[in-house]
Design a protein around this motif. Structure first.
Motif, PDB file in Angstrom:
ATOM      1  N   THR A 190      29.411 -57.865  68.347  1.00 12.40           N
ATOM      2  CA  THR A 190      28.618 -56.571  67.536  1.00 12.40           C
ATOM      3  C   THR A 190      29.571 -55.616  67.381  1.00 12.40           C
ATOM      4  OG1 THR A 190      26.598 -57.500  68.677  1.00 12.40           O
ATOM      5  CG2 THR A 190      26.732 -55.386  67.728  1.00 12.40           C
ATOM      6  N   LEU A 191      30.393 -55.260  68.270  1.00  7.79           N
ATOM      7  CA  LEU A 191      31.156 -54.004  68.174  1.00  7.79           C
ATOM      8  C   LEU A 191      32.195 -54.279  67.109  1.00  7.79           C
ATOM      9  CD1 LEU A 191      32.648 -51.296  69.122  1.00  7.79           C
ATOM     10  CD2 LEU A 191      33.629 -52.647  71.051  1.00  7.79           C
ATOM     11  N   MET A 192      32.816 -55.550  67.174  1.00 13.05           N
ATOM     12  CA  MET A 192      33.808 -55.767  66.343  1.00 13.05           C
ATOM     13  C   MET A 192      33.329 -55.942  64.791  1.00 13.05           C
ATOM     14  SD  MET A 192      36.278 -55.481  68.314  1.00 13.05           S
ATOM     15  CE  MET A 192      37.513 -55.617  67.205  1.00 13.05           C
ATOM     16  N   ARG A 193      32.239 -56.000  64.673  1.00  9.50           N
ATOM     17  CA  ARG A 193      31.584 -56.032  63.223  1.00  9.50           C
ATOM     18  C   ARG A 193      31.386 -54.782  62.518  1.00  9.50           C
ATOM     19  NH1 ARG A 193      28.699 -60.622  65.083  1.00  9.50           N
ATOM     20  NH2 ARG A 193      26.902 -59.245  65.769  1.00  9.50           N
ATOM     21  N   LEU A 194      31.283 -53.768  63.555  1.00  5.57           N
ATOM     22  CA  LEU A 194      31.211 -52.263  62.745  1.00  5.57           C
ATOM     23  C   LEU A 194      32.528 -51.990  62.119  1.00  5.57           C
ATOM     24  CD1 LEU A 194      29.258 -50.781  65.689  1.00  5.57           C
ATOM     25  CD2 LEU A 194      28.563 -51.733  63.570  1.00  5.57           C
ATOM     26  N   ALA A 195      32.201 -51.142  61.306  1.00  4.29           N
ATOM     27  CA  ALA A 195      33.199 -50.314  60.473  1.00  4.29           C
ATOM     28  C   ALA A 195      34.122 -49.480  61.443  1.00  4.29           C
ATOM     29  CB  ALA A 195      32.802 -49.793  59.191  1.00  4.29           C
ATOM     30  N   SER A 196      35.353 -49.300  61.274  1.00  2.00           N
ATOM     31  CA  SER A 196      36.101 -48.278  62.081  1.00  2.00           C
ATOM     32  C   SER A 196      36.481 -47.078  61.238  1.00  2.00           C
ATOM     33  CB  SER A 196      37.579 -48.875  62.657  1.00  2.00           C
ATOM     34  OG  SER A 196      37.126 -49.839  63.453  1.00  2.00           O
ATOM     35  N   LEU A 197      36.362 -45.825  61.475  1.00  2.00           N
ATOM     36  CA  LEU A 197      36.600 -44.863  60.960  1.00  2.00           C
ATOM     37  C   LEU A 197      37.971 -44.540  60.960  1.00  2.00           C
ATOM     38  CD1 LEU A 197      33.842 -42.491  62.420  1.00  2.00           C
ATOM     39  CD2 LEU A 197      34.035 -43.326  59.712  1.00  2.00           C
ATOM     40  N   ARG A 198      38.817 -45.521  60.208  1.00  2.00           N
ATOM     41  CA  ARG A 198      40.259 -45.544  59.774  1.00  2.00           C
ATOM     42  C   ARG A 198      40.678 -45.761  58.584  1.00  2.00           C
ATOM     43  NH1 ARG A 198      41.479 -50.078  64.444  1.00  2.00           N
ATOM     44  NH2 ARG A 198      40.623 -48.964  66.105  1.00  2.00           N
ATOM     45  N   ARG A 199      41.456 -45.061  58.064  1.00  2.00           N
ATOM     46  CA  ARG A 199      42.099 -45.187  56.758  1.00  2.00           C
ATOM     47  C   ARG A 199      42.581 -46.542  56.309  1.00  2.00           C
ATOM     48  NH1 ARG A 199      41.790 -40.331  54.492  1.00  2.00           N
ATOM     49  NH2 ARG A 199      41.621 -38.491  56.115  1.00  2.00           N
ATOM     50  N   GLY A 200      42.085 -47.056  55.242  1.00  2.00           N
ATOM     51  CA  GLY A 200      42.255 -48.371  54.768  1.00  2.00           C
ATOM     52  C   GLY A 200      41.250 -49.421  55.325  1.00  2.00           C
ATOM     53  N   GLU A 201      40.226 -49.042  56.060  1.00  2.00           N
ATOM     54  CA  GLU A 201      39.104 -49.799  56.309  1.00  2.00           C
ATOM     55  C   GLU A 201      37.804 -49.247  55.917  1.00  2.00           C
ATOM     56  OE1 GLU A 201      38.748 -50.554  60.570  1.00  2.00           O
ATOM     57  OE2 GLU A 201      40.959 -51.172  60.922  1.00  2.00           O
ATOM     58  N   ASP A 202      37.934 -47.705  55.672  1.00  2.00           N
ATOM     59  CA  ASP A 202      36.579 -47.272  55.102  1.00  2.00           C
ATOM     60  C   ASP A 202      37.034 -46.333  53.931  1.00  2.00           C
ATOM     61  OD1 ASP A 202      35.939 -46.994  58.376  1.00  2.00           O
ATOM     62  OD2 ASP A 202      34.629 -48.339  57.072  1.00  2.00           O
ATOM     63  N   ALA A 203      35.976 -45.940  53.165  1.00  2.00           N
ATOM     64  CA  ALA A 203      36.243 -44.916  52.356  1.00  2.00           C
ATOM     65  C   ALA A 203      36.978 -43.761  52.770  1.00  2.00           C
ATOM     66  CB  ALA A 203      34.936 -44.527  51.674  1.00  2.00           C
ATOM     67  N   ASP A 204      37.899 -43.097  52.007  1.00  2.00           N
ATOM     68  CA  ASP A 204      38.699 -42.038  52.672  1.00  2.00           C
ATOM     69  C   ASP A 204      37.630 -40.986  52.728  1.00  2.00           C
ATOM     70  OD1 ASP A 204      40.947 -43.415  52.994  1.00  2.00           O
ATOM     71  OD2 ASP A 204      41.750 -42.561  51.375  1.00  2.00           O
ATOM     72  N   ARG A 205      36.499 -40.682  52.019  1.00  2.00           N
ATOM     73  CA  ARG A 205      35.975 -39.449  52.076  1.00  2.00           C
ATOM     74  C   ARG A 205      35.192 -39.604  53.417  1.00  2.00           C
ATOM     75  NH1 ARG A 205      30.495 -40.154  48.996  1.00  2.00           N
ATOM     76  NH2 ARG A 205      30.169 -42.264  49.201  1.00  2.00           N
ATOM     77  N   LEU A 206      34.927 -40.504  53.867  1.00  2.00           N
ATOM     78  CA  LEU A 206      34.037 -40.741  55.092  1.00  2.00           C
ATOM     79  C   LEU A 206      34.983 -40.430  56.155  1.00  2.00           C
ATOM     80  CD1 LEU A 206      31.748 -43.871  55.031  1.00  2.00           C
ATOM     81  CD2 LEU A 206      31.311 -41.555  54.179  1.00  2.00           C
ATOM     82  N   VAL A 207      36.222 -40.969  56.077  1.00  2.00           N
ATOM     83  CA  VAL A 207      37.416 -40.557  57.160  1.00  2.00           C
ATOM     84  C   VAL A 207      37.560 -39.143  57.239  1.00  2.00           C
ATOM     85  CG1 VAL A 207      39.501 -41.051  57.972  1.00  2.00           C
ATOM     86  CG2 VAL A 207      38.395 -43.016  56.729  1.00  2.00           C
ATOM     87  N   ASP A 208      37.794 -38.675  55.991  1.00  2.00           N
ATOM     88  CA  ASP A 208      37.725 -36.898  55.789  1.00  2.00           C
ATOM     89  C   ASP A 208      36.782 -36.355  56.561  1.00  2.00           C
ATOM     90  OD1 ASP A 208      40.162 -37.308  54.257  1.00  2.00           O
ATOM     91  OD2 ASP A 208      39.081 -37.133  52.588  1.00  2.00           O
ATOM     92  N   ALA A 209      35.363 -37.010  56.384  1.00  2.00           N
ATOM     93  CA  ALA A 209      34.145 -35.996  57.088  1.00  2.00           C
ATOM     94  C   ALA A 209      34.725 -36.356  58.641  1.00  2.00           C
ATOM     95  CB  ALA A 209      32.944 -36.508  56.448  1.00  2.00           C
ATOM     96  N   TYR A 210      34.937 -37.431  59.070  1.00  2.00           N
ATOM     97  CA  TYR A 210      35.326 -37.389  60.472  1.00  2.00           C
ATOM     98  C   TYR A 210      36.142 -36.789  61.059  1.00  2.00           C
ATOM     99  CZ  TYR A 210      36.808 -40.226  64.370  1.00  2.00           C
ATOM    100  OH  TYR A 210      37.235 -40.929  65.904  1.00  2.00           O
ATOM    101  N   GLU A 211      37.255 -36.435  60.454  1.00  2.00           N
ATOM    102  CA  GLU A 211      38.239 -35.897  60.956  1.00  2.00           C
ATOM    103  C   GLU A 211      38.096 -34.584  60.811  1.00  2.00           C
ATOM    104  OE1 GLU A 211      41.862 -37.650  58.699  1.00  2.00           O
ATOM    105  OE2 GLU A 211      42.068 -39.231  60.193  1.00  2.00           O
ATOM    106  N   GLN A 212      37.671 -34.026  59.678  1.00  5.00           N
ATOM    107  CA  GLN A 212      37.361 -32.570  59.358  1.00  5.00           C
ATOM    108  C   GLN A 212      36.228 -31.915  59.820  1.00  5.00           C
ATOM    109  OE1 GLN A 212      37.611 -32.178  55.149  1.00  5.00           O
ATOM    110  NE2 GLN A 212      39.762 -33.201  55.027  1.00  5.00           N
ATOM    111  N   PHE A 213      35.111 -32.621  60.206  1.00  6.75           N
ATOM    112  CA  PHE A 213      33.942 -31.869  60.618  1.00  6.75           C
ATOM    113  C   PHE A 213      33.303 -32.598  61.910  1.00  6.75           C
ATOM    114  CE2 PHE A 213      33.893 -31.932  55.918  1.00  6.75           C
ATOM    115  CZ  PHE A 213      33.868 -30.327  55.779  1.00  6.75           C
ATOM    116  N   ILE A 214      33.520 -33.843  62.328  1.00  9.04           N
ATOM    117  CA  ILE A 214      33.117 -34.300  63.544  1.00  9.04           C
ATOM    118  C   ILE A 214      34.018 -34.238  64.713  1.00  9.04           C
ATOM    119  CG2 ILE A 214      32.450 -36.570  64.668  1.00  9.04           C
ATOM    120  CD1 ILE A 214      31.372 -37.677  61.925  1.00  9.04           C
TER     121      ILE A 214
END
Length: 261
Positions: A190-214
């Motif tokens: 179940t864990l491995m099926r989830l998307a990772s907040l890493r560049r190249g795996e998810d939309a960069d805008r989500l990674v930006d939000a993760y790195e810049q705000f979370i």
């Protein structure tokens, strides 16, 4: 995350006194932080380092009570769970824009809000799944350890119980261990099926939000480990089967001798 837990993890990130890490690891553990979060904060190369630190302070990570409440992380009022529901910040922004109110954000700001909400949704899902995998792994390892404990108890000359009852306890422990491996496998898959907040795996805008705000808000990274659940579970089952077959042969010799006397 509780203030107490975040303070504990912050202290761990800044540890510098030699030999103090184990104390900080133990303190973070007692606040409810997971091994994953602690390892990241301590910049440990592996989880085993954290397990060793906990053991040195008399803590068995397998004994942590289950059912930890995982409260969704909130940043700027967003939690990624119900932001688009009535009363949620995204819903209110859409209504404000539709009604022509000045409070409505422009398209760029709304895009940022949407990305933050989506990133929080992924972050909270990943964070909860990491904790579930960790709990299942600890239970799996506890069950495997109990198999050895039950087997060793059969050879204890000071045991006052019957050998047959002790052997039944061992057999049940072995069966429970196989079940625990499968429970862990499901959690890991179940864990491995989830998307990772890493560049190249998810939309960069989500990674930006993760790195810049979370992350700047003080929330620990949610790093998904690389687990081949099927291969690891198969290896554990095979080892358990091989070990059990050998022990059955040894037990048969004991029973054969007992039958002669």
């Amino acid at each position: 995350m509780s203030t107490e837990r975040e303070n504990a993890l912050s202290a761990l990130r800044e540890w510098s006194v030699p030999g103090r890490r184990a104390d900080l690891v133990a303190a973070a553990w007692r606040t409810g932080a997971t091994v994953v979060a602690i390892a990241e904060a301590a910049r440990a190369k592996s989880r085993q380092t954290i397990y060793d630190d906990l053991k040195s302070r008399g803590i068995d990570p397998r004994d942590r009570p289950k059912g930890k409440n995982m409260t969704a992380v909130t940043v700027e009022g967003f939690n990624g769970v119900d932001d688009d529901q009535p009363g949620g910040p995204l819903y209110d922004a859409v209504v404000a824009k539709h009604e022509g109110r000045a409070a409505a954000p422009d398209s760029q700001e709304y895009g940022r809000m949407l990305a933050l909400s989506m990133a929080l949704g992924q972050y909270n899902d990943l964070r909860a799944s990491l904790a579930e995998e960790e709990d299942a792994r600890a239970e799996r390892d506890r069950a495997l350890h109990l198999v050895d404990v039950r087997w060793e108890a059969l050879a204890d000359p000071n045991s006052k119980g019957s050998w047959l009852h002790g052997h039944q306890a061992y057999v049940r422990a072995e069966d429970d261990a196989h079940r625990a491996i499968e429970v862990w496998k499901v959690a890991a898959e179940t864990l491995m099926r989830l998307a990772s907040l890493r560049r190249g795996e998810d939309a960069d805008r989500l990674v930006d939000a993760y790195e810049q705000f979370i992350l700047p808000a003080g929330h620990p990274p949610a790093d998904k480990p690389d687990i081949d659940a099927e291969a690891e579970a198969a290896q554990l089952h095979e080892t358990l089967h091989t070990q059990h077959a050998r022990r059955q042969r040894l037990a048969a010799e004991t029973l054969s001798l007992a039958a002669r006397n």
